[in-house]
Design a protein around this motif. Structure first.
Motif, mmCIF file in Angstrom:
data_model
loop_
_atom_site.group_PDB
_atom_site.id
_atom_site.type_symbol
_atom_site.label_atom_id
_atom_site.label_comp_id
_atom_site.label_asym_id
_atom_site.label_seq_id
_atom_site.Cartn_x
_atom_site.Cartn_y
_atom_site.Cartn_z
ATOM 1 N N MET A 128 0.848 -1.176 0.000
ATOM 2 C CA MET A 128 0.000 0.000 0.000
ATOM 3 C C MET A 128 0.896 1.242 0.000
ATOM 4 N N HIS A 129 0.595 2.161 -0.882
ATOM 5 C CA HIS A 129 1.349 3.406 -1.033
ATOM 6 C C HIS A 129 0.377 4.565 -0.803
ATOM 7 N N ASP A 130 0.768 5.550 -0.007
ATOM 8 C CA ASP A 130 -0.139 6.667 0.267
ATOM 9 C C ASP A 130 0.535 8.005 -0.018
ATOM 10 N N ASP A 131 -0.187 9.083 0.270
ATOM 11 C CA ASP A 131 0.322 10.429 -0.002
ATOM 12 C C ASP A 131 1.601 10.732 0.763
ATOM 13 N N VAL A 132 1.715 10.221 1.968
ATOM 14 C CA VAL A 132 2.926 10.481 2.753
ATOM 15 C C VAL A 132 4.139 9.836 2.081
ATOM 16 N N ASP A 133 3.970 8.654 1.522
ATOM 17 C CA ASP A 133 5.082 8.039 0.787
ATOM 18 C C ASP A 133 5.540 8.949 -0.348
ATOM 19 N N GLU A 134 4.593 9.563 -1.029
ATOM 20 C CA GLU A 134 4.922 10.497 -2.117
ATOM 21 C C GLU A 134 5.704 11.697 -1.589
ATOM 22 N N ILE A 135 5.279 12.220 -0.459
ATOM 23 C CA ILE A 135 5.948 13.376 0.150
ATOM 24 C C ILE A 135 7.380 13.016 0.548
ATOM 25 N N VAL A 136 7.537 11.877 1.204
ATOM 26 C CA VAL A 136 8.870 11.446 1.643
ATOM 27 C C VAL A 136 9.771 11.199 0.434
ATOM 28 N N ASP A 137 9.244 10.545 -0.592
ATOM 29 C CA ASP A 137 10.032 10.317 -1.810
ATOM 30 C C ASP A 137 10.467 11.632 -2.442
ATOM 31 N N ALA A 138 9.586 12.608 -2.464
ATOM 32 C CA ALA A 138 9.921 13.907 -3.048
ATOM 33 C C ALA A 138 11.016 14.596 -2.243
ATOM 34 N N TRP A 139 10.942 14.510 -0.923
ATOM 35 C CA TRP A 139 11.994 15.111 -0.100
ATOM 36 C C TRP A 139 13.325 14.381 -0.283
ATOM 37 N N ARG A 140 13.269 13.083 -0.423
ATOM 38 C CA ARG A 140 14.517 12.337 -0.669
ATOM 39 C C ARG A 140 15.170 12.814 -1.970
ATOM 40 N N ARG A 141 14.333 13.033 -2.974
ATOM 41 C CA ARG A 141 14.835 13.488 -4.269
ATOM 42 C C ARG A 141 15.379 14.917 -4.168
ATOM 43 N N GLU A 142 14.634 15.797 -3.503
ATOM 44 C CA GLU A 142 14.992 17.215 -3.460
ATOM 45 C C GLU A 142 16.065 17.557 -2.433
ATOM 46 N N ARG A 143 16.123 16.785 -1.359
ATOM 47 C CA ARG A 143 17.113 17.032 -0.301
ATOM 48 C C ARG A 143 17.775 15.723 0.093
ATOM 49 N N PRO A 144 18.599 15.162 -0.807
ATOM 50 C CA PRO A 144 19.247 13.883 -0.492
ATOM 51 C C PRO A 144 20.193 13.964 0.715
ATOM 52 N N ASP A 145 20.526 15.176 1.133
ATOM 53 C CA ASP A 145 21.412 15.362 2.285
ATOM 54 C C ASP A 145 20.673 15.168 3.615
ATOM 55 N N LEU A 146 19.338 15.115 3.571
ATOM 56 C CA LEU A 146 18.547 14.941 4.790
ATOM 57 C C LEU A 146 17.852 13.588 4.779
ATOM 58 N N ASP A 147 17.612 13.044 5.964
ATOM 59 C CA ASP A 147 16.879 11.786 6.084
ATOM 60 C C ASP A 147 15.438 12.097 6.487
ATOM 61 N N PRO A 148 14.496 11.988 5.558
ATOM 62 C CA PRO A 148 13.101 12.326 5.867
ATOM 63 C C PRO A 148 12.320 11.195 6.536
ATOM 64 N N GLU A 149 13.004 10.157 7.000
ATOM 65 C CA GLU A 149 12.349 8.977 7.570
ATOM 66 C C GLU A 149 11.331 9.297 8.676
ATOM 67 N N PRO A 150 11.611 10.258 9.600
ATOM 68 C CA PRO A 150 10.605 10.555 10.634
ATOM 69 C C PRO A 150 9.255 10.991 10.066
ATOM 70 N N MET A 151 9.267 11.522 8.846
ATOM 71 C CA MET A 151 8.008 11.962 8.235
ATOM 72 C C MET A 151 7.046 10.802 8.009
ATOM 73 N N HIS A 152 7.578 9.595 7.849
ATOM 74 C CA HIS A 152 6.681 8.440 7.667
ATOM 75 C C HIS A 152 5.721 8.309 8.849
ATOM 76 N N VAL A 153 6.206 8.595 10.040
ATOM 77 C CA VAL A 153 5.364 8.511 11.232
ATOM 78 C C VAL A 153 4.664 9.844 11.498
ATOM 79 N N MET A 154 5.448 10.909 11.598
ATOM 80 C CA MET A 154 4.890 12.184 12.038
ATOM 81 C C MET A 154 3.900 12.783 11.039
#
Length: 162
Positions: free
Chosen positions: A1-27
């Motif tokens: 199952m893929h949701d909107d948050v997965d899209e957001i996290v993927d976009a941040w990974r692409r745009e800011r590879p220097d940051l780890d957006p993993e907490p966004m999956h929960v928060m």
């Protein structure tokens, strides 16, 4: 199952590879769920002609047990608002006939806020509707999943409520 948050996290990974957006999956999921639940609760209360803040005050008085009364200070502490805000809320609930002010039996200068019969009827009906809606929301989670979720959420919330 893929949701909107997965899209957001993927976009941040692409745009800011220097940051780890993993907490966004929960928060982000908690934040989005809280917003949707807030809207759902507002809808449940609106069916009973009340706002969320009205339910908060009325339900705090109702949970106090007979004679369903508390001091304004107790209501401030329970609902996490300022004393000025609570005064305004008590005035508005009094105008609706849902609460009444009475002299405090313990302090000659103080007052207590008491739930009226109409207020009790209103909050009881809103609570029953709210619980039905919340039961429906949780229907896909079995009792064990719900217990696990409660435990995890309690752990996340504890530092803020200490």
């Amino acid at each position: 199952m893929h949701d909107d948050v997965d899209e957001i996290v993927d976009a941040w990974r692409r745009e800011r590879p220097d940051l780890d957006p993993e907490p966004m999956h929960v928060m982000s999921r908690i934040s989005r769920l809280a917003r949707r639940l807030d809207l759902d609760r507002s809808s449940a209360f609106a069916r009973h002609g009340m706002d969320g803040w009205e339910f908060d005050v009325l339900s705090t008085l109702r949970r106090a047990g007979p004679p369903y009364e508390l001091s304004p200070g107790d209501l401030v502490r329970a609902t996490l608002v300022t004393s000025g805000t609570m005064t305004n809320r008590i005035d508005r609930l009094t105008a609706r006939g849902w609460v009444e002010r009475a002299p405090s039996p313990r302090d000659r200068r103080g007052v207590i806020v008491r739930l009226t019969d109409d207020g009790r009827t209103a909050v009881d009906a809103a609570l029953a509707d709210l619980l039905e809606r919340e039961r429906d929301i949780l229907a896909d989670l079995g009792p064990g999943d719900q217990a696990d979720l409660v435990a995890q959420l309690r752990r996340l919330l504890a530092p803020f409520e200490g």
